[in-house]
Design an enzyme around this catalytic site. Sequence first.
Site, PDB file in Angstrom:
ATOM      1  N   LYS A 168       0.846  -1.189   0.000  1.00 34.08           N
ATOM      2  CA  LYS A 168       0.000   0.000   0.000  1.00 34.08           C
ATOM      3  C   LYS A 168       0.888   1.248   0.000  1.00 34.08           C
ATOM      4  CE  LYS A 168      -3.703  -2.623   0.656  1.00 34.08           C
ATOM      5  NZ  LYS A 168      -4.815  -2.739  -0.301  1.00 34.08           N
ATOM      6  N   GLU A 197      -4.872  -5.680  -6.849  1.00 31.65           N
ATOM      7  CA  GLU A 197      -5.558  -6.161  -8.050  1.00 31.65           C
ATOM      8  C   GLU A 197      -5.508  -5.173  -9.215  1.00 31.65           C
ATOM      9  OE1 GLU A 197      -8.603  -3.842  -5.758  1.00 31.65           O
ATOM     10  OE2 GLU A 197      -7.054  -5.304  -5.251  1.00 31.65           O
ATOM     11  N   HIS A 287      -6.604 -13.389  -7.742  1.00 31.96           N
ATOM     12  CA  HIS A 287      -7.403 -12.376  -7.057  1.00 31.96           C
ATOM     13  C   HIS A 287      -8.828 -12.440  -7.586  1.00 31.96           C
ATOM     14  CE1 HIS A 287      -8.725  -8.602  -5.310  1.00 31.96           C
ATOM     15  NE2 HIS A 287      -7.588  -8.547  -4.628  1.00 31.96           N
TER      16      HIS A 287
END
EC number: 4.1.1.39
Length: 479
Positions: A168, A197, A287
């Site tokens: 992140k 993703e 994912h």
Amino acid sequence: MAEKSYQAGVKEYRKTYWTPEYVPLDTDLLAVFKIVAQAGVPREEAAAAVAAESSTGTWTTVWTDLLTDLDYYKGRAYRIEPVPGDDNAFYAFIAYPIDLFEEGSVVNVLTSLVGNVFGFKAVRSLRLEDIRFPLAYVKTCGGPPNGIQLERDRLNKYGRPLLGCTIKPKLGLSAKNYGRAVYECLRGGLDFTKDDENINSQPFMRWQHRFEFVMEAVHKATSETGERKGHYLNVTAPTPEEMYKRAEFAKSLGAPIIMHDFLTAGFTANTGLANWCRENGMLLHIHRAMHAVLDRNPMHGIHFRVLTKCLRLSGGDHLHSGTVVGKLEGDREATIGWVDLMREPFVPENRARGIFFDQDWGAMPGVMPVASGGIHVWHMPALTAIFGDDACFQFGGGTLGHPWGNAAGAHANRVALEACVEARNQGRPVEREGREILTEAAQHSPELKIAMETWKEIKFEFDVVDKLDTGPMLRVVNA
């Protein structure tokens, strides 16, 4: 073939496709739909209409029916059950002969079962709740490229869940800073880090640069820790040709695992990539981006357990499964049900977990569930109890949000996991004694102590939207 004569016109679907006397064959593909019919449409007619439109039927009688054995090829609605707690909805069980479907093609199965029929005017809402894939069909599919056991053998990691982290912020980092975050997390004790993703190849970070900096970080962390490390390099791309180009480049850099967004990219691309991974000795992380568009509405769409089964057939070594305890939707019993469908060789019918049919996977390898989304160290005891060893726990903010940095966040997660596994192996009820277990471990880990203080008030306590249907009609089959 029985002697037939052609009579033009329109006739009720139930005269052909409603067959309550039918006993399904072992080779039939079975499906159960939750249906709400339009006002005035009998349930048998609605069920038969779904069976017809998802197999051989059309809106009127056609003379070309005489050119085939329609009685053999048609789908058969053979049972109706009420939905507990809902007077409007009902379950329709439909059997399809295996010859209706191309071998090894999840694409073809879904095109029939959830194609035009979902726009049918005769039904107000329609949801595909479960599928029983016959073993004869399972054997035509490639399945996971490697499976859980082979992955553990390659990583030389046994006896505990694996740990991961999604880097992140998911968008905006440069490739060099992205690689730096990967290195800090891996050297801190994680097994994997991950692209999110929607990281593909944007102007702020082109895929080649990301792959190079990330794999430099992976190799450095592997060398320093003596543990096999990896990063899920997302090879999802605008075209299959570009996807394979990225996969080949990842392989050339020594990457042990790549990643794919299987729903947005499609099952054709996913099956092809799974075959490539099998041939090239690569692990494949999957994912489930976009799944909630299909599965969250409890009355219309496709249940996630169906998507789970389809992914296992199409191919993938990891699949995001929900966490039960994190920020994303997931009923506990339903989640355990589809986790079993991902991992086990045989899963019996169990209505208490939403499983309508026995499912025999034969020798097909299992898929490792990935628990990800809003989890932190306080969730570790519950995750350990719910998922057991053959899972990957993925902490994004729960690693990168540590006040002391990424490595400290990774270290805190590793200490918490090993404390929970040790306590479980000693026979302690990990979920019930989780606070005590973590507090004891934190006495020897300042990183864990700080993590516990940071996230002690963070909870995601929202009501589940897609709940299991329960009531007096529920049939429970013990595993």
